[in-house]
Motif scaffolding. Structure first.
Motif, PDB file in Angstrom:
ATOM      1  N   ASP A  36       0.807  -1.236   0.000  1.00  0.00           N
ATOM      2  CA  ASP A  36       0.000   0.000   0.000  1.00  0.00           C
ATOM      3  C   ASP A  36       0.833   1.275   0.000  1.00  0.00           C
ATOM      4  N   ASP A  37       1.984   1.228   0.637  1.00  0.00           N
ATOM      5  CA  ASP A  37       2.801   2.439   0.761  1.00  0.00           C
ATOM      6  C   ASP A  37       4.038   2.413  -0.147  1.00  0.00           C
ATOM      7  N   ASP A  42       3.689   7.103  -4.958  1.00  0.00           N
ATOM      8  CA  ASP A  42       3.956   8.516  -4.680  1.00  0.00           C
ATOM      9  C   ASP A  42       4.184   9.271  -5.984  1.00  0.00           C
ATOM     10  N   THR A  49       3.096  12.696   0.047  1.00  0.00           N
ATOM     11  CA  THR A  49       3.478  11.317  -0.238  1.00  0.00           C
ATOM     12  C   THR A  49       2.198  10.511  -0.424  1.00  0.00           C
ATOM     13  N   THR A  51      -0.285   7.285  -1.425  1.00  0.00           N
ATOM     14  CA  THR A  51      -0.340   5.834  -1.200  1.00  0.00           C
ATOM     15  C   THR A  51      -1.270   5.209  -2.234  1.00  0.00           C
ATOM     16  N   ARG A  52      -1.415   3.901  -2.159  1.00  0.00           N
ATOM     17  CA  ARG A  52      -2.328   3.205  -3.070  1.00  0.00           C
ATOM     18  C   ARG A  52      -3.734   3.796  -2.980  1.00  0.00           C
TER      19      ARG A  52
END
Length: 178
Positions: A36-37, A42, A49, A51-52
């Motif tokens: 996810d991150d 990004d 920043t 995420t998904r």
């Protein structure tokens, strides 16, 4: 459209900077495997920043905007197949048709490249069914030139006999019958 937008939102900033277009993007499956991150989500052009979840929300909004802008109300408005004859003579082409399916379905079709399955066949034991895009005849004046086109576009199949109903005769041009 959503999958396309996810790929674009995830990869455009990195790939475009390197001069690579979407033809170089990895397959959708690769994106689904990212955490996810992942740094790929990004957007390097913004101070935040992402995420998904951010990418998916943006991609969904873009897909909805695109459908509304184009006037697409159903999947078939977007997913249209144009089967053009190899000879560039318009009367040999089939009409454009709305189709179901996508690159990950049995009715495989990719609207972005006009590619997909043509001949479709299902065999179960001694029963078989099939359909072709167009018709059994290559003669554009024959009623069988396009008599399977609607069935093909709508996922309908025809029974295919599995046993010969009589003697099979193969004719060779300039040769003898066998």
């Amino acid at each position: 459209m959503f999958r396309e937008e996810v790929r674009n939102a995830t990869l455009y900033d990195e790939f475009h900077l390197e001069g690579l277009d979407s033809g170089y993007y990895p397959h959708h499956y690769a994106l689904q495997q990212l955490p996810d991150d992942s740094r790929w989500f990004d957007d390097t052009r913004t101070p935040e920043t992402e995420t998904r979840a951010d990418v998916y929300a943006e991609a969904f909004a873009r897909a909805v905007e695109r459908a509304e802008r184009e006037g697409w109300e159903t999947y078939g408005d977007y997913n249209v197949v144009a089967l053009d004859h190899p000879f560039p003579v318009g009367f040999l082409d089939y009409p454009e048709l709305a189709t179901d399916g996508g690159p990950f379905t049995v009715s495989n079709f990719r609207v972005t490249s006009d590619a997909g399955s043509s001949w479709r066949m299902v065999v179960a034991g001694d029963e078989s069914y099939g359909v072709i895009p167009g018709g059994q005849s290559g003669n554009p004046y024959s009623p069988h030139y396009d008599d399977q086109l609607d069935d093909w576009a709508n996922g309908r199949y025809h029974a295919i006999p599995t046993e010969a109903s009589g003697p099979v005769v193969i004719r060779f041009v300039g040769g003898e019958d066998e």
